[in-house]
Design a protein around this motif. Structure first.
Motif, PDB file in Angstrom:
ATOM      1  N   THR A 170       0.831  -1.208   0.000  1.00  0.00           N
ATOM      2  CA  THR A 170       0.000   0.000   0.000  1.00  0.00           C
ATOM      3  C   THR A 170       0.863   1.255   0.000  1.00  0.00           C
ATOM      4  O   THR A 170       0.605   2.215  -0.740  1.00  0.00           O
ATOM      5  N   GLY A 171       1.905   1.266   0.824  1.00  0.00           N
ATOM      6  CA  GLY A 171       2.804   2.411   0.839  1.00  0.00           C
ATOM      7  C   GLY A 171       3.547   2.582  -0.479  1.00  0.00           C
ATOM      8  O   GLY A 171       3.745   3.720  -0.941  1.00  0.00           O
ATOM      9  N   TYR A 172       3.931   1.483  -1.087  1.00  0.00           N
ATOM     10  CA  TYR A 172       4.621   1.544  -2.378  1.00  0.00           C
ATOM     11  C   TYR A 172       3.696   2.107  -3.455  1.00  0.00           C
ATOM     12  O   TYR A 172       4.107   2.942  -4.273  1.00  0.00           O
ATOM     13  N   TYR A 173       2.444   1.670  -3.456  1.00  0.00           N
ATOM     14  CA  TYR A 173       1.490   2.167  -4.437  1.00  0.00           C
ATOM     15  C   TYR A 173       1.184   3.651  -4.234  1.00  0.00           C
ATOM     16  O   TYR A 173       0.991   4.386  -5.212  1.00  0.00           O
ATOM     17  N   ARG A 174       1.132   4.083  -3.006  1.00  0.00           N
ATOM     18  CA  ARG A 174       0.780   5.478  -2.749  1.00  0.00           C
ATOM     19  C   ARG A 174       1.770   6.461  -3.363  1.00  0.00           C
ATOM     20  O   ARG A 174       1.417   7.607  -3.645  1.00  0.00           O
ATOM     21  N   TYR A 175       2.988   6.010  -3.553  1.00  0.00           N
ATOM     22  CA  TYR A 175       3.972   6.885  -4.194  1.00  0.00           C
ATOM     23  C   TYR A 175       4.041   6.655  -5.704  1.00  0.00           C
ATOM     24  O   TYR A 175       4.134   7.617  -6.475  1.00  0.00           O
ATOM     25  N   HIS A 176       3.993   5.405  -6.145  1.00  0.00           N
ATOM     26  CA  HIS A 176       4.280   5.088  -7.540  1.00  0.00           C
ATOM     27  C   HIS A 176       3.049   4.930  -8.418  1.00  0.00           C
ATOM     28  O   HIS A 176       3.199   4.759  -9.642  1.00  0.00           O
ATOM     29  N   ALA A 177       1.845   4.966  -7.861  1.00  0.00           N
ATOM     30  CA  ALA A 177       0.646   4.691  -8.663  1.00  0.00           C
ATOM     31  C   ALA A 177       0.209   5.936  -9.433  1.00  0.00           C
ATOM     32  O   ALA A 177      -0.780   6.588  -9.116  1.00  0.00           O
ATOM     33  N   VAL A 178       0.969   6.266 -10.481  1.00  0.00           N
ATOM     34  CA  VAL A 178       0.659   7.406 -11.342  1.00  0.00           C
ATOM     35  C   VAL A 178       0.174   6.878 -12.687  1.00  0.00           C
ATOM     36  O   VAL A 178       0.420   5.713 -13.040  1.00  0.00           O
ATOM     37  N   PRO A 179      -0.514   7.694 -13.480  1.00  0.00           N
ATOM     38  CA  PRO A 179      -0.988   7.224 -14.788  1.00  0.00           C
ATOM     39  C   PRO A 179       0.168   6.738 -15.664  1.00  0.00           C
ATOM     40  O   PRO A 179       1.227   7.367 -15.736  1.00  0.00           O
ATOM     41  N   GLY A 180      -0.036   5.609 -16.312  1.00  0.00           N
ATOM     42  CA  GLY A 180       0.977   5.056 -17.192  1.00  0.00           C
ATOM     43  C   GLY A 180       1.965   4.136 -16.514  1.00  0.00           C
ATOM     44  O   GLY A 180       2.832   3.559 -17.189  1.00  0.00           O
ATOM     45  N   ASN A 181       1.858   3.978 -15.195  1.00  0.00           N
ATOM     46  CA  ASN A 181       2.824   3.163 -14.461  1.00  0.00           C
ATOM     47  C   ASN A 181       2.209   1.881 -13.904  1.00  0.00           C
ATOM     48  O   ASN A 181       2.868   1.143 -13.174  1.00  0.00           O
ATOM     49  N   ILE A 182       0.970   1.601 -14.245  1.00  0.00           N
ATOM     50  CA  ILE A 182       0.288   0.448 -13.673  1.00  0.00           C
ATOM     51  C   ILE A 182       0.937  -0.858 -14.136  1.00  0.00           C
ATOM     52  O   ILE A 182       1.021  -1.825 -13.365  1.00  0.00           O
ATOM     53  N   ASP A 183       1.420  -0.902 -15.376  1.00  0.00           N
ATOM     54  CA  ASP A 183       2.056  -2.136 -15.845  1.00  0.00           C
ATOM     55  C   ASP A 183       3.318  -2.444 -15.051  1.00  0.00           C
ATOM     56  O   ASP A 183       3.597  -3.600 -14.732  1.00  0.00           O
TER      57      ASP A 183
END
Length: 246
Positions: A170-183
């Motif tokens: 969850t903490g990792y996603y909160r920083y890196h979950a930007v558009p275009g980075n889901i893959d």
């Protein structure tokens, strides 16, 4: 230089300031603002976080002039830019088109704040966009750290380890979950599930099939989704348009 538009030499990136303990960053901000007002003839974009820096210009000559002036400025204090992190690259709206004309290949990329930035196009209409992907080195380092911790927690209850992993993810996603980075986040999740499976196999004397543990993964390792949408999407979400008789 193109009036009212970004040129091919957008975001030339002197990157990697000396440590902030040596150079007060507020002095740098004042100096670059003075340089922008007195020397620059086109738009100058500055993005700085602590001692990491990206500067964008409309044309290459101005980028080279700034880089030379910046080096001279630091030399007065006995400092220099990091040679491996300081690059002058062609990046922006027209970079791909102009480089294709010269036969120079695709525009270069740069890494800033844990993301690798590269020129791209929107899938919907083909317009220019800056895509951001999690830097490979950062993802690999995170997975190595998780693997080491999983070995320490090898004999703890599965529910306890799963709860810990859910907090990490969850903490990792909160920083890196930007558009275009889901893959890239999906790849991170796949590798994380495999690491956990290998750890569970190591502590068991009997074979542990993948199908058996795969059923518990969704509970503890959530699927990635965009948490930082583009500004216009956030605006429409917080200020919905009211249409009478809709």
């Amino acid at each position: 230089m193109r009036r009212g538009r970004e040129s091919a030499y957008d975001r030339k990136a002197p990157h990697g300031l000396p440590p902030t303990s040596l150079v007060p960053t507020n002095l740098f901000d004042l100096w670059i603002e003075a340089w922008r007002q007195k020397v620059a003839t086109g738009d100058v974009i500055v993005v700085r976080y602590a001692d990491d820096l990206v500067v964008g210009f409309e044309n290459r000559m101005e980028a080279e002039r700034f880089l030379e002036a910046f080096r001279e400025r630091l030399a007065k204090f006995g400092l220099e830019l990091h040679p491996e992190k300081t690059r002058l690259i062609e990046f922006g709206r027209f970079a791909a088109r102009d480089r294709e004309k010269r036969g120079a290949g695709k525009p270069e990329t740069f890494t800033f704040l844990g993301f690798t930035h590269h020129c791209g196009k929107r899938r919907s209409n083909g317009t220019f966009i800056v895509w951001r992907k999690t830097a490979k080195k950062r993802m690999v380092a995170k997975l190595h750290a998780i693997r080491a911790e999983l070995r320490c927690r090898m004999h703890e209850p599965v529910a306890d380890v799963g709860a810990w992993l859910r907090k990490v993810v969850t903490g990792y996603y909160r920083y890196h979950a930007v558009p275009g980075n889901i893959d890239r986040l999906s790849v991170f999740g796949q590798r994380l599930r495999r690491l956990w499976w290998l750890t569970l196999r190591r502590r068991s004397q009997r074979p542990l099939p993948w199908d058996r543990v795969n059923r518990i993964f969704p509970r503890w390792i959530p699927a990635p989704r965009v948490l930082h949408p583009y500004p216009e999407v956030r605006f429409l979400a917080t200020h919905p348009r009211w249409e009478p008789y809709a």
